[in-house]
Enzyme design. Structure first.
Site, short mmCIF file in Angstrom:
data_model
loop_
_atom_site.label_atom_id
_atom_site.label_comp_id
_atom_site.label_asym_id
_atom_site.label_seq_id
_atom_site.Cartn_x
_atom_site.Cartn_y
_atom_site.Cartn_z
N ARG A 1 0.80 -1.22 0.00
CA ARG A 1 0.00 0.00 0.00
C ARG A 1 0.84 1.28 0.00
NH1 ARG A 1 -4.30 0.94 4.72
NH2 ARG A 1 -5.09 -1.02 3.90
N HIS B 1 -8.09 -4.23 -8.01
CA HIS B 1 -7.90 -3.50 -6.74
C HIS B 1 -9.23 -3.35 -6.03
CE1 HIS B 1 -5.16 -1.11 -4.28
NE2 HIS B 1 -6.08 -0.19 -4.17
N TYR C 1 -17.60 12.76 -14.82
CA TYR C 1 -17.48 13.92 -15.70
C TYR C 1 -16.14 13.98 -16.44
CZ TYR C 1 -21.43 15.61 -12.93
OH TYR C 1 -22.64 15.73 -12.32
#
Length: 758
Positions: free
Chosen positions: A50, A96, A141
């Site tokens: 991570r 993921h 968007y």
């Protein structure tokens, strides 16, 4: 945590090893043992899967998966943009399994040119701004695709260069690393916080990093200092200056830890200060807020206005308007550098996951050496993969040529044999792969021209095979190929340095008095301890308005840049800044709101002076001393003890002494006057002092006055006054602790002493 434990974490960072004894289908373990193992597993996951980047491709797992998923979607630099939601969906659905918002935020970061030195993603739409990096639009968007630079990370992924592992549900495979052609871990840097570990790697210039890498490739014995001749320091996405001294930068690269300081760039245009570049990750709006806060707090009177003129043509253009053209712009900016984020320090901790899978803090040479080792392995695997492909094709071509030389017989076998494949293998001594290729030949490929094309391809592949074998057999040729590819990529993706390296001294904030305009003020203290300041010296402090039951006690004329020293009846001294006092338009504010005197203590005296001046402190019992004004200053609310008062004695009005004061006159309550030379009075930092004037029993020292050369002494007694001239001073002079001389009849009650001009 021992280093060996890094090899014993759970596979892929998931799951918890249980162990222990099992009876009746239940496992029994102590809470301490279970907690220790569970926390260790969690720590391993956070560190390896991570938070920390790999030295190989410089990416964390989420970044690697985003880039790979986009390449699988065909979102190359030459393709059209696609909705970011499509990419995020593929990433979290295939590789993921975490939150979509966290994944999208990691994706946005790689698309921001003000966050990444060499962005990996080309974003279309609102991907945030330097003022607010998290102001990006929702993923439904925006659109995105990979940049050309990202191709350097992915170009060789399908050429046998990296290992593959199952995804989280075992239905797909993903690369464990990307075959980076450039040391991306230095180029884009990275930040991360793990369990007990963190990393802060600054970005660098591609051309400089490649030059240092090639230098290490050619001279493996190079030192960090040798490499720093090519890699001069970090290179942030912004054009602000790096002001860290070269020796500190060198030490940072030697140890892998340190700090880098960056300062905004500015220029002066027609008396206005224009800020044209800000430090990395510093918001222009925040800078304006910090400066405005100082202006509102009246701590920055040198500035009258601020403007933000940033636009597409000038992404950073902050305008600071000084109070006048006489303001020293350099000193003002030095103050702002010290008090705002116009100058910022960045921690450096080059902690990465090394080739052996363990996190380690590396210096510059170690980091580049590890990456070169990875790149050699990648290049070797790529050549071996290509060689295997070439040899496989040569094998097939050899079989096809046999078929063309015996075309009629091959056709007969295919038409007549029950098992044509086995028959072909037995009759022409073919391999199984060759026989399969012959059986798949189409009729149109039986032309004579096809045979010529096969022979041509065979010749080209044999030449390529020789080259590939030569590369694998000769380390120097492999090294030359690695160098050539690095130089080609530097030419393709490199650019000029953005962050100039300039050695500058540390910025110093201006003294508070330097930021305040020097104006005459009158500070007034009331009997009940209320204080205020009026502009000018033509103020009648007695005529001011006071609260009921309160009234005028004492006042002092000074300047707004001076400190006000207040003394209480216990001999303690307190300090307040004159400019910070409330206006005399009101009734002021109580000193107890700002200071913490002892219980029952009353403020009764005050003095203002310049730092270079001295002050005479005296008490009614006849003792006193001279102290530098700086000794009276105190930062504590409780002040500091300055005068040790005699029993029953009170503190007299302190006398300000500048360099011109030569004599000091004292008067007692029985009408005696003593004029002493200044040199006779001791200079102390605190205490009771020495006896200044001898007093009869029951009488006190009631007045003191400083005299410069040429001044007389005016003695006030009720409505009457008498002036002693310079020629009279010998009559009233005497040794310290003497009684002095009695004044003429009618002046046995002295009210005050004043200097008088001859």
């Amino acid at each position: 945590m021992s280093s060996d434990e890094f090899n014993h974490g759970p596979e892929n960072g998931h799951g918890i090893g249980m162990g222990g004894n099992s009876t009746d289908g239940f496992e029994r373990r102590s809470i301490a043992e279970f907690s220790e193992q569970a926390y260790l597993n969690y720590a391993m996951y956070v560190i390896l899967d991570r938070a920390l980047p790999s030295v190989c491709d410089g990416l964390k797992p989420v970044q690697r998966r985003i880039v790979y998923a986009m390449s699988e979607l065909g979102l190359t630099a030459a393709s059209k943009h696609k909705k970011s939601a499509r990419t995020v969906g593929d990433v979290i659905g295939k590789f993921h399994p975490h939150g979509d918002s966290a994944c999208y935020e990691a994706m946005v970061l790689m698309a921001q040119p003000f966050s990444y030195r060499y962005p990996l993603i080309d974003g279309q739409g609102n991907f945030g701004s330097p003022d607010d990096p998290k102001s990006f639009a929702a993923m439904r968007y925006t659109e995105s695709r990979l940049t050309a630079y990202a191709h350097s990370l992915l170009a060789e992924a399908e050429q046998g260069t990296v290992d593959w592992q199952p995804n989280f549900d075992g239905t797909l495979e993903e690369p464990t690393l990307l075959p980076a052609r450039l040391p991306n871990v230095l180029l884009n840097g990275g930040m991360g916080i793990a369990v007990g570990l963190s990393t802060d790697i600054p970005p660098h210039n591609l051309r400089e990093v490649v030059a240092a890498t090639i230098a290490l490739l050619d001279e493996p014995e190079s030192t960090v200092d040798d490499l720093c001749r090519h890699l001069r320091g970090p290179d942030f996405p912004t054009e602000a200056e790096i002001i860290t001294p070269p020796d500190e930068i060198m030490q940072m690269y030697r140890t892998g830890t340190g700090s880098v300081r960056q300062r905004a760039r500015y220029e002066v245009e027609q008396g206005e200060i224009i800020i044209t570049a800000l430090p990395f990750q510093v918001s222009g709006s925040k800078i304006l807020e910090q400066i405005a806060a100082q202006m509102n707090a009246k701590k920055l009177p040198l500035v009258t206005d601020l403007r933000d003129e940033s636009d597409h043509e000038a992404p950073t253009r902050l305008v600071i308007i000084p109070r006048s053209r006489q303001v020293d712009a350099e000193a003002l900016m030095a103050h702002l550098f010290a008090t705002t984020d116009l100058e910022k320090s960045y921690r450096v901790n080059m902690n990465v996951i090394a080739l052996d899978g363990r996190p380690r803090v590396m210096n510059l040479k170690d980091l580049l050496s590890e990456w070169l080792q990875f790149r050699r392995q990648t290049l070797t695997r790529r050549i071996q993969w290509r060689l295997a492909k070439v040899e496989n094709r040569l094998e097939i071509l050899a079989g096809l040529l046999i078929a063309f030389l015996n075309i009629d017989e091959v056709i007969a076998v295919i038409r007549e044999a029950d098992e044509p494949k086995a028959e072909l293998i037995a009759r022409f001594d073919l391999t199984e792969r060759q026989a399969e290729a012959i059986l798949e030949i189409r009729l149109r490929q039986l032309a004579k021209l096809e045979e010529i094309a096969i022979k041509k391809e065979q010749g080209e592949l044999m030449a390529e095979s020789e080259i590939l074998r030569g590369l694998l057999a000769d380390e120097s040729r492999l090294r030359n190929l690695l160098r050539d590819e690095l130089q080609d990529d530097a030419q393709k993706y490199g650019d000029a340095r953005r962050s100039r390296l300039v050695t500058r001294g540390a910025a110093q904030a201006l003294a508070e008095t330097a930021l305040i305009s020097s104006e005459p003020v009158t500070v007034v203290l009331s009997k009940n301890g209320w204080i205020r300041a009026a502009k000018g010296h033509d103020v009648d402090p007695v005529a001011l308005s006071y609260k009921a039951g309160d009234g005028y006690l004492v006042h002092m004329n000074g300047k707004s840049t001076q400190s006000v020293i207040l003394l209480d009846d216990t001999g303690r001294a307190y300090t307040l800044a004159a400019h910070s006092l409330p206006s005399a338009r009101g009734q002021g504010e109580p000193l107890t709101g700002r200071l913490s005197p002892p219980t029952g203590a009353q403020f009764n005296q005050m003095v203002m002076a310049d730092d270079k001046d001295a002050v005479l402190l005296w008490q009614s019992g006849g003792y006193g001393f001279i102290t530098p004004f700086e000794e009276l200053l105190s930062r504590q609310r409780a002040g500091k003890v300055m005068v040790s008062l005699q029993d029953g004695a009170t503190l007299g009005a302190p006398i300000r002494l500048d360099d011109q004061v030569q004599r000091i006159a004292f008067a007692s309550s029985d009408g005696h006057v003593l004029i002493l030379e200044r040199a006779e009075i001791p200079q102390l930092s605190k205490g009771r002092g020495n006896k200044l004037m001898g007093l009869k029993s029951g009488f006190t020292l009631i007045a003191a006055c400083a005299l410069v050369e040429g001044e007389g002494l005016k003695v006030q007694s009720g409505a009457r006054s008498v002036t002693l001239r310079d020629v009279d001073f010998d009559n009233y002079g005497g040794a310290r602790a003497s009684r002095g001389r009695i004044l003429p009849r009618g002046f046995q009650r002295v009210d005050a002493l004043f200097p008088a001009q001859d």
